[in-house]
Design an enzyme around this catalytic site. Structure first.
Site, PDB file in Angstrom:
ATOM      1  N   HIS A 129       0.768  -1.295  -0.085  1.00  0.00           N
ATOM      2  CA  HIS A 129      -0.077   0.174  -0.079  1.00  0.00           C
ATOM      3  C   HIS A 129       1.057   1.440  -0.025  1.00  0.00           C
ATOM      4  O   HIS A 129       0.390   2.141  -0.325  1.00  0.00           O
ATOM      5  CB  HIS A 129      -1.117   0.005   1.091  1.00  0.00           C
ATOM      6  CG  HIS A 129      -0.448   0.197   2.447  1.00  0.00           C
ATOM      7  ND1 HIS A 129      -0.355  -0.765   3.500  1.00  0.00           N
ATOM      8  CD2 HIS A 129      -0.434   1.529   3.048  1.00  0.00           C
ATOM      9  CE1 HIS A 129       0.263   0.121   4.696  1.00  0.00           C
ATOM     10  NE2 HIS A 129       0.155   1.188   4.195  1.00  0.00           N
ATOM     11  N   SER A 186       4.125   2.048   8.419  1.00  0.00           N
ATOM     12  CA  SER A 186       4.100   1.145   7.350  1.00  0.00           C
ATOM     13  C   SER A 186       5.392   0.948   6.729  1.00  0.00           C
ATOM     14  O   SER A 186       5.954   1.979   6.201  1.00  0.00           O
ATOM     15  CB  SER A 186       3.089   1.685   6.439  1.00  0.00           C
ATOM     16  OG  SER A 186       1.655   1.345   6.987  1.00  0.00           O
ATOM     17  N   ASP A 214       1.262  -7.897   2.382  1.00  0.00           N
ATOM     18  CA  ASP A 214       1.398  -6.319   1.941  1.00  0.00           C
ATOM     19  C   ASP A 214       2.833  -5.873   1.926  1.00  0.00           C
ATOM     20  O   ASP A 214       3.298  -5.163   2.672  1.00  0.00           O
ATOM     21  CB  ASP A 214       0.755  -5.370   3.146  1.00  0.00           C
ATOM     22  CG  ASP A 214       0.381  -4.103   2.925  1.00  0.00           C
ATOM     23  OD1 ASP A 214       0.795  -3.805   1.730  1.00  0.00           O
ATOM     24  OD2 ASP A 214      -0.429  -3.427   3.515  1.00  0.00           O
TER      25      ASP A 214
HETATM   26  N1  ARG Z   1      -4.746   0.229   7.693  1.00  0.00           N
HETATM   27  C1  ARG Z   1      -3.452   0.544   7.222  1.00  0.00           C
HETATM   28  C2  ARG Z   1      -3.024   2.040   7.288  1.00  0.00           C
HETATM   29  O1  ARG Z   1      -3.433   2.698   7.808  1.00  0.00           O
HETATM   30  C3  ARG Z   1      -3.511   0.011   5.850  1.00  0.00           C
HETATM   31  C4  ARG Z   1      -4.240   1.053   4.589  1.00  0.00           C
HETATM   32  C5  ARG Z   1      -4.017   0.284   3.450  1.00  0.00           C
HETATM   33  N2  ARG Z   1      -5.164  -0.698   3.218  1.00  0.00           N
HETATM   34  C6  ARG Z   1      -6.312  -0.600   2.891  1.00  0.00           C
HETATM   35  N3  ARG Z   1      -7.027  -1.768   2.872  1.00  0.00           N
HETATM   36  N4  ARG Z   1      -6.918   0.364   2.698  1.00  0.00           N
HETATM   37  O2  ARG Z   1      -2.334   2.503   6.217  1.00  0.00           O
HETATM   38  N1  GLU Z   2      -1.244   1.288   7.538  1.00  0.00           N
HETATM   39  C1  GLU Z   2      -0.487   2.399   8.250  1.00  0.00           C
HETATM   40  C2  GLU Z   2       0.488   3.341   7.608  1.00  0.00           C
HETATM   41  O1  GLU Z   2       0.288   3.158   6.338  1.00  0.00           O
HETATM   42  C3  GLU Z   2       0.219   1.599   9.557  1.00  0.00           C
HETATM   43  C4  GLU Z   2      -0.888   1.353  10.499  1.00  0.00           C
HETATM   44  C5  GLU Z   2      -1.000   2.482  11.634  1.00  0.00           C
HETATM   45  O2  GLU Z   2      -1.798   3.226  11.592  1.00  0.00           O
HETATM   46  O3  GLU Z   2      -0.303   1.766  12.719  1.00  0.00           O
HETATM   47  O4  GLU Z   2       1.336   3.795   7.940  1.00  0.00           O
END
Ligand code: ARG
Ligand code: GLU
Length: 697
Positions: free
Chosen positions: A84, A628, A220
């Site tokens: 991502h 991330s 990921d």
């Molecule tokens: N929750 C993770 C973050 O905050 C992953 C986001 C990307 N994945 C998704 N299914 N939208 O970045």
């Molecule tokens: N998915 C989040 C990022 O892109 C990390 C998840 C979180 O917020 O801990 O940084």
């Protein structure tokens, strides 16, 4: 004596497990952090992690495009980050014929690696506390504005006096709410090429349904390579650049993890707010979050329904939907976590303890007014904070026609200020319009408007969609032809613009201005509160809030219990992917090749002792957005995982870290290697890495 020692160790361990959490400055780990890490099983010294004179772990950790984290895993500049995080680059190289999002991408040699304009990776050369120099000349009697202007001036001169190499940069960042300042010397590489990415059915497996959730089964990850000039220094893209030879790169462990193992996550966390008064947590979770959740929910209902019935809309709105849904889901989890852990009541109890300490230490006169003042300021701030954010949610996050009118409004403002700005402002606007229209569906957007605007104002009029140039790129561009005067005049006759302008004007003149005015004293008070906390309760552990600088967080691999009678094991397996598999589903489809490998049990060297391939695992590391792509590192400095998310019940850790239920989610490096090797057949990349067996010595 021996008993005493055992008891002492037991006591320390209990204390450690009760506290934990924290995002620490890598240059300040000696002492408390080093001891705590050792008690958790680490074999690393503070110097192994951060050293200015010798290579250390920090030399392998990069800030990926300013938002995510990446790490070097070979002596040829090979780097790893999340799928991502590389999504935009993977998407930009994709076309209908070469759909790398759908099918994945693997460069089979250096020549096939793809350059990415604008993409950069930044490393930290050194970190230095410059608080004293930055504060020189600042006195208590000064106004906040006076203080800030001296701080800015001092910061500039500190940077100018810092000797760096020609290819290095400096920056100064505020810590502990502005009570401390650190100087960073950095190196920024700008020739970063795409090396590999799995198909989205692996890299985004589970998509939104599984986002922020454990058990998780997402691969990921994506891979890039850093290129440097002939002197191994940072350089702009050039065909003749060479793979970067790093000062340090992370060996990759094939021995994996088990519950209780030490883990260290090294990266660039973006923003946290761990020292808020109870009144602020209450405002955020009871008023602020709910109003923003409601707006996103109304938009998502429309977008989701349309994505289900039309493939064209699904493709156009996939990435928008993911962006809107990501924070929406996080806020809901955050609210539930705060509620369930009694965070507000606990924070109030803590504040009573702090107030008592002020009394005991004779600090009442100096700091006694802070908490009552917070109560007063937040009462006055709440409404405007909500109103301002709701405007942003409607005009900039969810409704695209309003976003287009807002960008046009910015052009008008810039032009009114000085007609010479016109061409530049118009070019910016045209770029924005083109970007929006690439993935625009007027029917969906109109329904989004009808759903979200009533949550902001009573003045709702969907007929503007019938009489505006902005819903079509061609007519929008046509509206912008001619002299500044003509364009502004035509713009002000457009139905959508005429409708939106008073709302935008009110935002700029009143709402945002009032917000700034009411927010400033809160920021100043928060700085004072931080100082007061450290003076009143000097034995507590204070880590500075995240601010997009390099930090170390550590903990252990550990399951958790989200609710009564439920316990989540810390590791998920390939078997779980097959359990979730739904043929043809856009979230849970599994590529045929992966299913075949599973059936044939063709796992190579990547299965665990029970013959299963681990996919994801969780731990007590305190992370946030920006982490991330951060490496999860074992007790000896080897790479074992790649951080990419947190569990839903623990997203409150941005305000209130609780070791009971806050967990970060990592993809197991053995799954990453399995996909590269067995799924993609990119064995040359495996050969480039240094695979180790730390547990089989
Ligand atoms: N929750 C993770 C973050 O905050 C992953 C986001 C990307 N994945 C998704 N299914 N939208 O970045
Ligand atoms: N998915 C989040 C990022 O892109 C990390 C998840 C979180 O917020 O801990 O940084």
């Amino acid at each position: 004596m021996k008993l005493l020692k055992t008891l002492l160790v037991l006591f320390i361990t209990m204390q450690v497990s009760a506290q934990q959490g924290g995002m620490w400055i890598p240059s300040l780990l000696e002492g408390m952090n080093e001891d705590e890490m050792t008690s958790l099983g680490s074999k690393l010294t503070a110097q192994d992690i951060y050293d200015v004179n010798n290579s250390s772990l920090k030399d392998a950790i990069g800030h990926f495009n300013g938002g995510c984290t990446t790490e070097i895993i070979s002596d040829k500049g090979l780097i790893l980050t999340n799928h991502h995080c590389g999504f935009g680059q993977i998407q930009s190289h994709s076309s209908l014929e070469n759909d790398y999002l759908k099918d994945g991408f693997w460069a089979m040699n250096l020549d096939e690696e793809l350059p990415n304009e604008g993409l950069f990776v930044e490393f930290i050369v050194s970190i230095e506390d410059v608080t004293e120099r930055v504060f020189s000349g600042v006195t208590d009697g000064m106004s906040e504005r006076e203080k800030q202007s001296i701080i800015d001036r001092n910061s500039n001169s500190v940077q100018q006096q810092t000797k760096t190499e020609a290819w290095q940069n400096t920056k100064i960042k505020a810590f502990y709410k502005g009570n401390q300042y650190f100087l960073f010397v950095t190196e920024r590489f700008e020739d970063i090429r795409l090396v590999g990415a799995p198909p989205s059915s692996i890299g985004k497996f589970g998509s939104d349904t599984d986002n922020w959730v454990f058990p998780r089964h997402t691969g990921d990850f994506s891979m890039f390579r850093i290129y440097a000039d002939e002197n191994n220094h940072p350089a702009k893209y050039s065909k003749s650049n060479k793979p970067y030879k790093p000062k340090h790169y992370l060996p990759v462990s094939l021995d994996g993890i088990e519950e209780g193992d030490f883990t260290l996550v090294f990266g660039f966390p973006g923003r946290t707010n761990e020292y808020l008064p109870a009144v602020a947590i209450e405002h955020i979770t009871k008023e602020f979050n709910p109003s923003n959740i409601a707006i996103r929910e109304a938009a998502l209902k429309v977008i989701d329904a349309n994505m289900k019935t039309s493939d064209a809309v699904r493709i156009k709105y996939a990435s928008k939907q993911a962006r809107i849904a990501n924070a929406w889901k996080k806020w809901i989890g955050e609210n539930q976590g705060i509620e369930k852990s009694n965070a507000v009541a606990n924070r109030k109890a803590f504040e009573a303890k702090y107030t008592q300490a002020l009394k005991t230490k004779g600090l009442e006169a100096k700091y006694g007014n802070i908490l009552p003042e917070f109560d007063k300021l937040y009462k006055d701030f709440a409404d405007i904070n909500i109103k301002r954010r709701n405007f942003i949610e409607v005009f900039l996050v969810t409704n695209e026609l309003m976003q287009m009118t807002f960008r046009a409004f910015q052009m008008e403002m810039a032009t009114n200020a000085n007609t010479q700005n016109f061409e530049q402002a118009k070019a910016t606007l045209i770029n924005r319009l083109k970007g929006i229209h690439k993935n625009y569906d007027v029917g969906v957007d109109k329904d989004v408007y009808k759903a979200v605007m009533p949550l902001y104002t009573n003045a709702v009029d969907a007929s503007i969609y019938e009489n505006t140039a902005f819903t079509n790129l061609e007519s929008a561009l046509k509206l912008l032809e001619g002299s500044p005067k003509e364009v502004i005049k035509r713009l002000n006759k457009d139905a959508a613009y005429k409708y939106a302008k008073p709302l935008m004007q009110a935002f700029a003149d009143k709402i945002d201005a009032q917000f700034q005015q009411k927010n400033a004293p809160i920021t100043a008070l928060q700085k004072q509160y931080m100082k007061a906390l450290m003076e009143a309760l000097p034995d507590a552990r204070y880590f500075p809030d995240a601010n997009s600088t390099l930090r170390v967080t550590y903990g252990q691999v550990k399951g958790y219990s989200p609710r009564d009678a439920v316990y989540y094991q810390p590791v998920s397996y390939l078997d779980g992917i097959m359990e979730k598999y739904i043929a043809g589903d856009y979230e849970f489809d599994v590529p045929a090749k992966l299913r075949d490998l599973y059936i044939a049990k063709d796992f190579g060297q990547y299965a665990d002792a029970n013959g299963k391939v681990p996919v994801c695992f969780i731990g007590t590391n305190h992370t946030t957005g920006g982490n991330s792509g951060s490496p999860a590192i074992d007790a000896e400095g080897n790479l074992i995982g790649l951080n990419f998310d947190r569990v839903w019940e623990g997203t409150m850790s941005d305000m209130n870290y609780d070791p009971e239920i806050c967990r970060n989610i990592m993809v197991d490096l053995r799954y990453v290697l399995f996909i590269i090797d067995k799924y993609a057949g990119a064995t040359h990349l495996i050969d480039e890495m240094k695979l180790v067996h730390p547990k089989k010595k």
